[in-house]
Design an enzyme around this catalytic site. Structure first.
Site, mmCIF file in Angstrom:
data_model
loop_
_atom_site.group_PDB
_atom_site.id
_atom_site.type_symbol
_atom_site.label_atom_id
_atom_site.label_comp_id
_atom_site.label_asym_id
_atom_site.label_seq_id
_atom_site.Cartn_x
_atom_site.Cartn_y
_atom_site.Cartn_z
ATOM 1 N N LYS A 93 21.813 -3.929 -59.664
ATOM 2 C CA LYS A 93 21.331 -2.710 -59.000
ATOM 3 C C LYS A 93 22.180 -2.435 -57.777
ATOM 4 C CE LYS A 93 16.527 -1.433 -59.415
ATOM 5 N NZ LYS A 93 15.189 -1.628 -58.846
HETATM 6 O O1 G3P Z 1 11.328 0.804 -59.104
HETATM 7 C C1 G3P Z 1 11.348 1.084 -57.747
HETATM 8 C C2 G3P Z 1 10.070 0.681 -57.127
HETATM 9 O O2 G3P Z 1 9.896 -0.683 -57.082
HETATM 10 C C3 G3P Z 1 9.790 1.343 -55.841
HETATM 11 O O3 G3P Z 1 8.452 1.681 -55.934
HETATM 12 O O4 G3P Z 1 6.263 2.436 -55.222
HETATM 13 O O5 G3P Z 1 7.763 1.212 -53.620
HETATM 14 O O6 G3P Z 1 8.287 3.526 -54.288
HETATM 15 P P1 G3P Z 1 7.662 2.238 -54.683
#
Ligand code: G3P
Length: 297
Positions: A93
């Site tokens: 990533k």
């Molecule tokens: O896949 C990306 C994720 O882990 C981020 O999620 O909910 O922290 O925006 P969030």
């Protein structure tokens, strides 16, 4: 649509994988931190990540930690050499843009993606918030792009003047149509106010500018990326990420996204339905002794 699990918690990965629904795993530094914080005993990071790679026969995304292309390429090589031999499934990533403030031009992510593509190390361009970022990452050779739906929705809501915690929370469903309506009404209201004063002010009104996001929602970003990739036959796959609720999963599936990476608790929401529970109660209640007998043989 493929389903990746968006967690670094080995217990969650193993459990969901045992249901036969996991096609891959995505992690990031915050998810690794959450996983390690939840463990009772200290673990060797190397063994822990190797166990994740071993568990799932599908791509496992591991993220670099620096901001410069040179450093990220070195880190990517390290991660790849350390873990890809375990199950031949490591994807690196790389943030699409590593700048942390507005006044910096930054192509470090794109440069790193291009370099790693030449080395045949597969990359997942992360923190993608716009179709243009996705297009650049795809052109540079990213194998995957990860638009962050939930964070895009948060951004649009805040720009519209809604307050996190008061008007919405992390898991709130983003109603694209309703928000478009509110936006339309608010725009009319601002224009009415300004017209009384000076028509020229309409064009410089900061509140109006704030509404001029070029996308309607996180799902809309995925829709647009999908269209662009189809138009130009990019082979890069779309991973809908930062998914916060089950309704979003359904909406990204409708866009034709290749993959959704979903947190464990959202997968749990996907299987639930009130009418399924009610149906179960009724079926169980209606079992007659003659039917019961069949199972005693
Ligand atoms: O896949 C990306 C994720 O882990 C981020 O999620 O909910 O922290 O925006 P969030």
């Amino acid at each position: 649509m493929k389903i990746f699990i968006d967690t670094a918690k080995l217990g969650e990965i193993k459990e969901a994988n045992s249901w036969g629904i996991v096609d891959g795993v995505t992690t990031n530094p915050s998810l690794i931190k959450k996983a390690v914080d939840s463990l009772e005993k200290k673990v060797s990071m190397e063994n822990y990540i190797a166990s994740i790679c071993k568990e799932v026969d599908g791509p496992v995304s591991l993220e670099v930690k620096s901001q410069g292309a040179k450093e990220m390429i070195e880190e990517a090589k390290k991660l790849y050499n350390m873990f890809n031999h375990v199950n031949n499934n490591v994807v690196i990533k790389i943030p699409v843009n590593t700048a942390m403030q507005d006044d910096q031009e930054n192509y470090e992510g794109i440069k790193a993606i291009k370099n790693l593509e030449e080395r045949e190390i597969p990359t997942n361009a992360t923190l993608v918030m716009s179709p243009n970022q996705a297009m650049l990452a795809a052109k540079a050779g990213a194998k995957y792009v990860s638009p962050f739906l939930g964070r895009i929705d948060d951004y649009i809501r805040v720009k519209m003047g809604l307050k996190p915690g008061r008007d919405f929370d992390k898991v709130s469903y983003f109603d694209e149509k309703l928000l478009e309506k509110i936006k339309h009404e608010k725009t009319k209201e601002i224009i009415r106010e300004e017209i009384k004063e000076d028509i020229g002010r309409i064009y410089v009104n900061e509140r109006l500018k704030a509404f001029s996001t070029d996308v309607k929602s996180g799902v809309d970003v995925v829709r647009k990326i999908k269209k662009i990739f189809e138009n130009y036959k990019f082979e890069t796959k779309i991973i809908a990420a930062s998914i916060r609720n089950a309704r979003q999963v359904m909406e990204v599936a409708e866009t034709g996204a290749d993959i959704a990476t979903i947190p464990f608790d959202v997968i749990a929401q996907m299987i639930k339905h009130y009418k399924t529970q009610e149906g179960m109660k009724n079926f169980t209640k209606d079992i007659i002794p003659e039917y019961e007998v069949l199972f005693k043989k």
